[in-house]
Write an enzyme that holds these catalytic residues in place. Structure first.
Site, mmCIF file in Angstrom:
data_model
loop_
_atom_site.group_PDB
_atom_site.id
_atom_site.type_symbol
_atom_site.label_atom_id
_atom_site.label_comp_id
_atom_site.label_asym_id
_atom_site.label_seq_id
_atom_site.Cartn_x
_atom_site.Cartn_y
_atom_site.Cartn_z
ATOM 1 C CB CYS A 91 37.414 59.478 62.511
ATOM 2 S SG CYS A 91 38.994 58.615 62.519
ATOM 3 C CG HIS A 345 39.540 58.695 67.876
ATOM 4 N ND1 HIS A 345 38.202 58.637 67.502
ATOM 5 C CD2 HIS A 345 40.220 59.045 66.749
ATOM 6 C CE1 HIS A 345 38.102 58.943 66.215
ATOM 7 N NE2 HIS A 345 39.310 59.179 65.735
ATOM 8 C CB CYS A 375 39.864 65.490 60.736
ATOM 9 S SG CYS A 375 40.667 64.712 62.156
#
Length: 389
Positions: A91, A345, A375
Site C-alpha cells: 500500500c 484507497h 501501513c
C-alpha cells in the site's frame, strides 16, 4: 547537502474499483498517464529535464504488468529519453517511490524526478498476481510462522481487539472521514489537486449523508469460523463501512532540488524533510505506523507537538485509532480533508495521493510541518515529514 522540494502534485478523482465504477473503463496506463501529463502541464517544466519517473503499483500483472510506469510516461507524451520504473512496497508503493525520488535528488543523482502511482482495482483485482493454489510466501515463512499469517482484515480485527477499539469508535471515525471529505469538496479544497478525467470530476465513494446509525447496520466484513476459533478475542467489528473501499485512481508528485526550483522560477509547495521505513509484526501487519512515526520524528529532531497536520492512511479505522492511542496525536489534525475510508484507497496510488492532499492542505492552513505514514502488508510502514517553505 541539497534539499528536495515538491513543486506540483496532482491526482485523478478516485472511482469505485468495480466494473461499474466511474473510471473502470480507463486502462491503468492511461490513468497514470493522465496525472503525468497534467503534472507537466501545470508545472510548466520541460519534460526533457526529468531524470526519472518512479511509480508504485501493487498488483503488477495483466494490464498493470511490464513496468506500467514506463508506458504511462510514454503515453503521457514524455520524451523517450526519460526513464521510468515501477516499485512495490504494497500500500505504500508510491510513498516509497517518493522517498526514492527525493533521496535521489538529495544525493545528487537526480535534479528533477517524478514520483507517482496507479491502481485499477476494477480491472486488476487485489491478489490477481497470485494464481489460485500458489503460495507467495514459501517454506521458510511457514516454518517461522507455523500457525500461519492472516489476511489484512483479520489483522485489522486483531488491532481493534488489542487496543480495545470499539465498533462505535470505528464507525464514528468513518463518518468523520466522509464528512471531512464532503466538506473539502464543497469548499473547493480539492480543486487544485484533482485532474478531472473523461467527465469524472469528484471522488465517487464519498457519502456525505452517512451516519453512525447507517454504519451500525452493516455486517462484519471478515468473519471466519476458523479465525474466530484461533482468535477468540476478536469481536468482529470491522465492516465495509469503517474500512477503505477498493478503488481506481492515480497520482503524481514533481520533486526537484530547491536550487533547481529557484533556477526555473518555481515556487515549492513543501520541502521533503525526513524519511523512515520500518518493519513490524507481520501477523498484526498494520501497526508499523507507530514505530515509523517515532522513527521519523527522531530523525527529524522534532516532537509530535511540532506537527501541524498528519496523513495516516485509513486502510481500516482501527489502524488510525490504535496509532492515535499510541502516539497521543490530536485527531483534529489527522486527515483533515478526509481519508481513504471516504476518498478511497487505490493501492499503488495512495502514497502520492496522500502527499498530494497533504501539501495542498499545508498551504491552505498555513501548516509548517506535516507527517505522512502508511501501513503496508507484510508488517511494513513508511513515514515522512514535510516542511512548508
Amino acid at each position: 547537502m541539497r534539499d528536495a522540494v515538491v513543486v506540483e502534485a496532482v491526482r485523478t478523482p478516485i472511482g469505485k474499483g468495480k466494473p461499474n465504477g466511474a473510471l473502470a473503463h480507463v486502462h491503468p496506463v492511461e490513468l497514470l498517464a493522465h496525472t503525468l501529463r497534467t503534472l507537466v502541464e501545470r508545472s510548466g517544466v520541460d519534460p526533457e529535464l526529468i531524470d526519472d519517473v518512479i511509480g508504485g503499483t501493487v498488483d503488477q500483472v495483466g494490464e498493470q504488468a511490464m513496468n506500467t510506469t514506463r508506458y504511462a510516461a510514454l503515453s503521457a507524451g514524455l520524451p523517450e529519453s526519460v526513464p521510468a520504473t515501477t516499485v512495490d512496497r504494497q500500500c505504500g508503493s508510491s510513498q516509497q517511490a517518493l522517498h526514492f525520488a527525493a533521496q535521489g535528488v538529495i544525493s545528487g543523482a537526480y535534479d528533477i524526478a517524478v514520483a507517482c502511482g496507479v491502481e485499477s482495482m476494477s480491472r486488476v483485482p487485489m491478489w490477481s498476481n497470485v494464481p489460485e493454489g500458489k503460495d507467495p510466501f514459501g517454506p521458510g515463512i511457514a516454518a517461522r510462522y507455523p500457525e500461519g499469517l492472516v489476511p489484512q482484515g483479520i489483522s485489522a480485527e486483531l488491532i481493534a481487539a488489542k487496543w480495545s477499539v470499539t465498533r462505535e469508535q470505528m464507525d464514528a471515525f468513518a463518518v468523520s472521514s466522509h464528512r471531512r471529505a464532503a466538506a473539502a469538496w464543497d469548499a473547493g479544497l480539492f480543486d487544485a489537486e484533482v485532474a478531472p478525467l473523461e467527465g469524472v470530476t469528484r471522488d465517487e465513494c464519498v457519502r456525505p449523508g452517512t451516519s453512525t446509525e447507517v454504519l451500525a447496520g452493516l455486517r462484519p466484513a471478515y468473519h471466519d469460523p476458523g479465525f474466530a476459533e484461533r482468535f477468540p478475542q476478536i469481536e468482529w467489528n470491522v465492516t465495509a463501512g469503517n474500512a477503505s473501499p477498493v478503488n481506481d485512481g492515480a497520482s503524481a508528485v514533481l520533486v526537484m532540488a530547491g536550487e533547481t526550483a529557484a533556477r526555473l522560477g518555481l515556487r515549492p509547495l513543501a520541502r521533503l524533510h525526513s524519511f523512515a521505513v520500518t518493519g513490524s509484526d507481520p501477523l498484526l501487519m498494520l501497526t508499523g505506523v507507530v514505530p515509523a512515526t517515532e522513527k521519523v520524528l527522531r530523525r527529524a529532531g522534532l516532537s509530535l507537538d511540532d506537527i501541524d497536520l498528519f496523513e495516516v492512511n485509513e486502510a481500516f479505522s482501527s489502524v488510525v485509532l490504535a496509532w492515535q492511542q499510541e502516539t497521543g496525536a490530536d485527531l483534529d489534525k489527522v486527515n483533515v480533508h478526509g481519508g481513504a475510508v471516504a476518498l478511497g484507497h487505490p493501492l499503488g496510488a495512495s502514497g502520492t495521493r496522500l502527499t498530494t492532499t497533504l501539501v495542498h492542505a499545508m498551504r491552505e492552513r498555513g501548516a509548517r510541518y506535516a507527517l505522512q505514514t502508511m501501513c503496508e502488508a507484510g508488517g511494513l510502514a513508511n513515514a515522512m515529514i514535510l516542511e512548508r517553505i
